[in-house]
Motif scaffolding. Structure first.
Motif, short mmCIF file in Angstrom:
data_model
loop_
_atom_site.label_atom_id
_atom_site.label_comp_id
_atom_site.label_asym_id
_atom_site.label_seq_id
_atom_site.Cartn_x
_atom_site.Cartn_y
_atom_site.Cartn_z
N GLU A 54 0.82 -1.21 0.00
CA GLU A 54 0.00 0.00 0.00
C GLU A 54 0.86 1.26 0.00
OE1 GLU A 54 -2.82 -0.27 3.23
OE2 GLU A 54 -3.55 -2.20 2.49
N ALA A 55 1.89 1.27 0.83
CA ALA A 55 2.75 2.45 0.92
C ALA A 55 3.50 2.69 -0.39
CB ALA A 55 3.75 2.29 2.07
N LEU A 56 4.07 1.64 -0.98
CA LEU A 56 4.81 1.80 -2.23
C LEU A 56 3.87 2.23 -3.36
CD1 LEU A 56 7.47 1.66 -3.74
CD2 LEU A 56 7.05 -0.77 -4.13
N THR A 57 2.72 1.60 -3.45
CA THR A 57 1.75 1.96 -4.48
C THR A 57 1.36 3.43 -4.36
OG1 THR A 57 0.89 -0.30 -4.56
CG2 THR A 57 -0.52 1.44 -5.46
N GLN A 58 1.03 3.87 -3.17
CA GLN A 58 0.63 5.26 -2.95
C GLN A 58 1.75 6.24 -3.31
OE1 GLN A 58 -0.43 6.15 1.11
NE2 GLN A 58 -1.56 7.97 0.52
N GLU A 59 2.97 5.95 -2.89
CA GLU A 59 4.10 6.85 -3.16
C GLU A 59 4.42 6.92 -4.66
OE1 GLU A 59 5.84 8.89 -1.14
OE2 GLU A 59 4.49 8.36 0.49
N VAL A 60 4.42 5.78 -5.33
CA VAL A 60 4.74 5.78 -6.76
C VAL A 60 3.62 6.44 -7.57
CG1 VAL A 60 5.18 4.34 -8.79
CG2 VAL A 60 6.32 3.83 -6.63
N GLU A 61 2.37 6.20 -7.21
CA GLU A 61 1.28 6.84 -7.93
C GLU A 61 1.32 8.36 -7.75
OE1 GLU A 61 -2.35 4.72 -7.04
OE2 GLU A 61 -1.71 3.02 -8.27
N SER A 62 1.72 8.82 -6.58
CA SER A 62 1.90 10.25 -6.35
C SER A 62 3.03 10.80 -7.23
CB SER A 62 2.20 10.50 -4.86
OG SER A 62 2.49 11.84 -4.64
N LEU A 63 4.12 10.07 -7.32
CA LEU A 63 5.24 10.46 -8.18
C LEU A 63 4.79 10.53 -9.64
CD1 LEU A 63 8.27 10.98 -8.77
CD2 LEU A 63 8.53 8.47 -8.85
N ILE A 64 4.04 9.57 -10.09
CA ILE A 64 3.54 9.55 -11.47
C ILE A 64 2.67 10.78 -11.74
CG2 ILE A 64 1.93 8.35 -13.03
CD1 ILE A 64 3.01 5.70 -11.81
N GLU A 65 1.76 11.08 -10.84
CA GLU A 65 0.88 12.24 -11.01
C GLU A 65 1.67 13.54 -11.07
OE1 GLU A 65 -2.46 12.61 -11.51
OE2 GLU A 65 -2.58 10.43 -11.66
N ARG A 66 2.67 13.65 -10.22
CA ARG A 66 3.44 14.89 -10.10
C ARG A 66 4.47 15.05 -11.22
NH1 ARG A 66 8.03 14.83 -7.54
NH2 ARG A 66 7.49 13.07 -6.22
N LYS A 67 5.18 13.99 -11.55
CA LYS A 67 6.32 14.12 -12.44
C LYS A 67 6.05 13.73 -13.89
CE LYS A 67 11.19 13.14 -12.89
NZ LYS A 67 11.77 14.45 -12.76
N PHE A 68 5.26 12.70 -14.13
CA PHE A 68 5.14 12.16 -15.49
C PHE A 68 3.84 12.50 -16.21
CE2 PHE A 68 7.98 9.19 -13.18
CZ PHE A 68 9.16 9.55 -13.81
N LYS A 69 2.73 12.52 -15.51
CA LYS A 69 1.45 12.76 -16.20
C LYS A 69 1.30 14.17 -16.78
CE LYS A 69 -1.42 9.02 -14.71
NZ LYS A 69 -2.67 8.61 -14.10
N PRO A 70 1.84 15.21 -16.16
CA PRO A 70 1.65 16.55 -16.72
C PRO A 70 2.15 16.71 -18.16
CG PRO A 70 2.39 16.75 -14.46
CD PRO A 70 2.49 15.29 -14.83
N GLY A 71 3.16 16.00 -18.56
CA GLY A 71 3.71 16.15 -19.91
C GLY A 71 3.14 15.20 -20.95
N LEU A 72 2.22 14.31 -20.55
CA LEU A 72 1.72 13.31 -21.49
C LEU A 72 1.02 13.92 -22.70
CD1 LEU A 72 0.31 10.32 -19.39
CD2 LEU A 72 2.47 10.51 -20.62
N ALA A 73 0.14 14.88 -22.48
CA ALA A 73 -0.62 15.46 -23.60
C ALA A 73 0.31 16.14 -24.60
CB ALA A 73 -1.65 16.45 -23.08
N ARG A 74 1.29 16.88 -24.09
CA ARG A 74 2.22 17.58 -24.97
C ARG A 74 3.04 16.60 -25.81
NH1 ARG A 74 4.87 20.02 -21.30
NH2 ARG A 74 6.68 18.68 -21.32
N SER A 75 3.55 15.52 -25.19
CA SER A 75 4.35 14.56 -25.95
C SER A 75 3.47 13.75 -26.90
CB SER A 75 5.15 13.64 -25.02
OG SER A 75 4.32 12.76 -24.32
N ALA A 76 2.21 13.53 -26.55
CA ALA A 76 1.29 12.81 -27.43
C ALA A 76 1.01 13.62 -28.68
CB ALA A 76 -0.01 12.48 -26.71
N GLU A 77 0.83 14.93 -28.53
CA GLU A 77 0.58 15.80 -29.69
C GLU A 77 1.73 15.72 -30.68
OE1 GLU A 77 -0.28 19.89 -28.86
OE2 GLU A 77 -1.75 19.34 -27.33
#
Length: 123
Positions: free
Chosen positions: A8-31
């Motif tokens: 639970e702890a690892l899942t929560q921490e990694v999902e937070s990292l994904i939201e903060r670091k990787f998801k914001p740039g997805l739309a731009r790189s997809a375009e």
């Protein structure tokens, strides 16, 4: 196998990292990828399989005659080796896992994934 609190702890921490670091740039790189007809990441997620924790990317293949419209890639693997320690690996272009670090704490794994591009689920 990892205990529930560790999972639970690892899942929560990694999902937070994904939201903060990787998801914001997805739309731009997809375009950009769509304009050039390249595969692009549409989703980043996590999954557990026994003692293995994966960071995965779901790609869209925009080519009109593609056999599959989407495919999954497991990019990063954290293997729970006991005592709150993990082995950290990345998926090589050969389709084999390459262990880079052994015996890291959860915090050390998270810091490494965030700072080393080798473990990033997007380029």
């Amino acid at each position: 196998m990892a205990s529930s609190p560790i999972k639970e702890a690892l899942t929560q921490e990694v999902e937070s990292l994904i939201e903060r670091k990787f998801k914001p740039g997805l739309a731009r790189s997809a375009e950009s990828a769509q304009r050039h007809g390249f595969n692009y990441v549409v989703e980043i997620y996590t999954e557990w399989r026994g003692r293995f924790f994966y960071i995965c990317s779901k790609y869209c293949n925009p080519r009109p005659h593609a056999a599959e419209g989407y495919f999954q890639v497991r990019n990063t693997r954290m293997e729970h080796i006991g005592g709150g320690r993990f082995a950290l690996s990345y998926m090589r272009h050969t389709g084999r896992w390459c262990e880079v670090y052994h015996g890291l704490t959860m915090s050390e794994c998270l810091e490494t994934v965030e700072s080393e591009e080798l473990f990033w689920p997007v380029s």
